[in-house]
Design a protein around this motif. Structure first.
Motif, PDB file in Angstrom:
ATOM      1  N   PHE A   1      29.482  30.161  28.640  1.00  0.00           N
ATOM      2  CA  PHE A   1      30.389  29.524  29.603  1.00  0.00           C
ATOM      3  C   PHE A   1      29.564  28.756  30.633  1.00  0.00           C
ATOM      4  O   PHE A   1      28.410  29.105  30.924  1.00  0.00           O
ATOM      5  N   LEU A   2      30.165  27.691  31.178  1.00  0.00           N
ATOM      6  CA  LEU A   2      29.484  26.858  32.167  1.00  0.00           C
ATOM      7  C   LEU A   2      29.440  27.569  33.513  1.00  0.00           C
ATOM      8  O   LEU A   2      30.479  27.922  34.077  1.00  0.00           O
ATOM      9  N   LYS A   3      28.236  27.733  34.037  1.00  0.00           N
ATOM     10  CA  LYS A   3      28.065  28.477  35.287  1.00  0.00           C
ATOM     11  C   LYS A   3      28.660  27.748  36.485  1.00  0.00           C
ATOM     12  O   LYS A   3      29.040  28.383  37.470  1.00  0.00           O
ATOM     13  N   ASP A   4      28.758  26.419  36.436  1.00  0.00           N
ATOM     14  CA  ASP A   4      29.331  25.714  37.592  1.00  0.00           C
ATOM     15  C   ASP A   4      30.856  25.781  37.615  1.00  0.00           C
ATOM     16  O   ASP A   4      31.470  25.485  38.630  1.00  0.00           O
ATOM     17  N   ARG A   5      31.461  26.223  36.506  1.00  0.00           N
ATOM     18  CA  ARG A   5      32.917  26.335  36.453  1.00  0.00           C
ATOM     19  C   ARG A   5      33.400  27.771  36.614  1.00  0.00           C
ATOM     20  O   ARG A   5      34.525  27.994  37.076  1.00  0.00           O
TER      21      ARG A   5
ATOM     22  N   LEU B   1      36.082  36.435  33.714  1.00  0.00           N
ATOM     23  CA  LEU B   1      35.506  35.330  34.469  1.00  0.00           C
ATOM     24  C   LEU B   1      36.417  34.956  35.630  1.00  0.00           C
ATOM     25  O   LEU B   1      37.638  35.110  35.552  1.00  0.00           O
ATOM     26  N   LYS B   2      35.806  34.446  36.681  1.00  0.00           N
ATOM     27  CA  LYS B   2      36.578  33.868  37.783  1.00  0.00           C
ATOM     28  C   LYS B   2      36.434  32.357  37.707  1.00  0.00           C
ATOM     29  O   LYS B   2      35.316  31.829  37.644  1.00  0.00           O
ATOM     30  N   CYS B   3      37.559  31.672  37.675  1.00  0.00           N
ATOM     31  CA  CYS B   3      37.552  30.207  37.700  1.00  0.00           C
ATOM     32  C   CYS B   3      37.170  29.768  39.116  1.00  0.00           C
ATOM     33  O   CYS B   3      37.894  30.056  40.078  1.00  0.00           O
TER      34      CYS B   3
ATOM     35  N   GLU C   1      37.231  26.937  40.569  1.00  0.00           N
ATOM     36  CA  GLU C   1      38.124  25.963  41.193  1.00  0.00           C
ATOM     37  C   GLU C   1      39.371  26.615  41.763  1.00  0.00           C
ATOM     38  O   GLU C   1      39.804  26.305  42.872  1.00  0.00           O
ATOM     39  N   THR C   2      39.957  27.547  40.996  1.00  0.00           N
ATOM     40  CA  THR C   2      41.238  28.133  41.410  1.00  0.00           C
ATOM     41  C   THR C   2      41.091  29.530  41.996  1.00  0.00           C
ATOM     42  O   THR C   2      42.016  30.021  42.655  1.00  0.00           O
ATOM     43  N   GLY C   3      39.967  30.193  41.738  1.00  0.00           N
ATOM     44  CA  GLY C   3      39.787  31.580  42.169  1.00  0.00           C
ATOM     45  C   GLY C   3      40.474  32.579  41.268  1.00  0.00           C
ATOM     46  O   GLY C   3      40.414  33.796  41.505  1.00  0.00           O
ATOM     47  N   LYS C   4      41.136  32.095  40.213  1.00  0.00           N
ATOM     48  CA  LYS C   4      41.879  32.987  39.322  1.00  0.00           C
ATOM     49  C   LYS C   4      40.937  33.688  38.336  1.00  0.00           C
ATOM     50  O   LYS C   4      39.950  33.115  37.883  1.00  0.00           O
ATOM     51  N   LEU C   5      41.293  34.920  37.986  1.00  0.00           N
ATOM     52  CA  LEU C   5      40.565  35.681  36.982  1.00  0.00           C
ATOM     53  C   LEU C   5      41.225  35.509  35.613  1.00  0.00           C
ATOM     54  O   LEU C   5      42.444  35.358  35.504  1.00  0.00           O
ATOM     55  N   PHE C   6      40.409  35.541  34.571  1.00  0.00           N
ATOM     56  CA  PHE C   6      40.930  35.614  33.210  1.00  0.00           C
ATOM     57  C   PHE C   6      39.873  36.258  32.338  1.00  0.00           C
ATOM     58  O   PHE C   6      38.698  36.337  32.703  1.00  0.00           O
TER      59      PHE C   6
END
Length: 382
Positions: free
Chosen positions: A191-195, A222-224, A226-231
């Motif tokens: 996964f991209l570390k900056d995202r 992971l935490k997004c 940009e949005t702070g959302k977890l998935f």
């Protein structure tokens, strides 16, 4: 790589020199051209700090791969299908790529692709075909199966493009039965570390009838950024071959139980990528469809009725005959996530009469690529 081979590649790349950027890329790409480049993978990984290496621009690496592949047919073109009708997107989509890339040891040593010339499977070029496919779609998250060149190829190169990664090999990989193998194959997740920010990572050795099996999975929360959302994103590869349907069902059930714990009974949205080695008629497919995690299969959305899987995700010819099956899936939490786009599969005409793999496609499985967006309705159940 012999001294003579090295000089050959130096001459070849010098013709296309584009300055310092190219010389840095050449050293990175050429280092992976030799199967014997790394003898002790784990030690190599520990000694290689990607933060100390020059970053790689994906466009530059794509150009380098195309130079290596210049004598091969052009990459097969595929289009994204826009699925965003009446859907307002308020954050950058999350692009997920699922792909069984075909273990090099199995492709050359055990899989018996009778219509595929051995020359088409040469790692020096097939590796570049794999990278070309990944670079063409630039996924934010990459889920791979049958990875037997993680430490000497994919981890070193992709880390320099900003990916963080995890590899979990099979305990008894069939690659180890092949002479001159490159170690065990397994699942890999990038996964991209900056995202995204890694919150939790779990390696799962799947069980069947309470016994540990040779199949594995990786699940990461992971935490997004940009949005702070977890998935949660998971990758797996279930047992192959006919006659093992109940075994796959048990493995899939075990994976779902693990994912229920990780997602806190579906409070965290979930994406599961994998080669399930199971047609949609199998019990394990129905188990995922009917799970309390409320999952849907993303590629059904490309069908006219939105209910049918593609006619194939793998197509090969073995001594026993033609093998055309739908085995690969991207499952997702259908109320928490929306699929905004999906990549069309190759047509029969594009695949050609000799099927896969081939000189212009590196695996017997097609890659699946989807763009996901979070459902912004907080009152909807997952």
């Amino acid at each position: 790589m012999s001294h003579e081979e090295k000089r050959h590649w130096e001459r070849k790349f010098a013709v296309y020199s584009m300055g310092n950027s190219t010389s840095r890329l050449y050293s990175a790409l050429a280092k992976t051209l030799s199967d014997g480049a790394v003898s002790k993978h784990q030690e190599y990984l520990e000694q290689t700090d990607p933060d100390l290496l020059d970053p790689i621009d994906p466009k530059d690496l794509l150009e380098e791969c195309q130079i290596v592949l210049q004598k091969r047919p052009a990459r097969l073109q595929r289009e994204f299908v826009d699925l965003t009708a009446n859907f307002a997107r308020n954050h950058q989509p999350i692009r997920v790529m699922q792909w069984n890339i075909l273990a090099q040891a199995l492709g050359e040593g055990k899989d018996n692709f009778v219509q595929c010339p051995l020359e088409a499977l040469r790692w020096e070029e097939r590796k570049c075909l794999i990278l070309e496919e990944i670079l063409a779609y630039q996924p934010d998250i990459l889920c791979l199966q049958e990875v037997d060149h993680y430490f000497d190829t994919f981890q070193p190169l992709l880390s320099r493009m900003g990916y963080q990664s995890t590899f979990f090999p099979k305990p008894w990989s069939p690659c180890l039965d092949v002479e001159c193998n490159n170690g065990p194959d397994g699942c890999a997740l990038f996964f991209l570390k900056d995202r995204f920010t890694l919150v939790n990572s779990t390696n799962i050795r799947l069980t069947a009838m309470k016994l540990k099996t040779n199949q594995v999975a990786i699940a990461q929360t992971l935490k997004c950024n940009e949005t702070g959302k977890l998935f949660c994103i998971a990758v797996t590869h279930l047992k192959a071959r006919n006659g093992w349907e109940r075994f796959r069902y048990a493995q899939g059930s075990d994976l779902l139980e693990n994912l229920k714990v990780i997602t806190q009974e579906a409070k965290i949205p979930l994406i599961v990528c994998g080669d399930f080695n199971a047609e949609p008629t199998e019990m394990v497919y129905k188990e995922f469809s009917n799970s309390s995690l409320n999952l849907n299969s993303a590629y059904k959305l490309l069908s006219a009725d939105g209910l049918s899987e593609p006619p194939y995700t793998t197509w090969k010819i073995r001594p026993s005959g033609e093998c055309r099956h739908t085995l690969d899936y991207i499952w997702y939490s259908q109320h928490a996530l929306k699929v905004s786009a999906a990549l069309r599969l190759l047509t029969e005409e594009q695949i050609g009469p000799n099927r896969l793999p081939s000189f212009n496609y590196p695996s017997d499985h097609l890659s699946l690529v989807c763009d996901f967006s979070f459902n912004e309705d907080p009152d909807r159940l997952l």
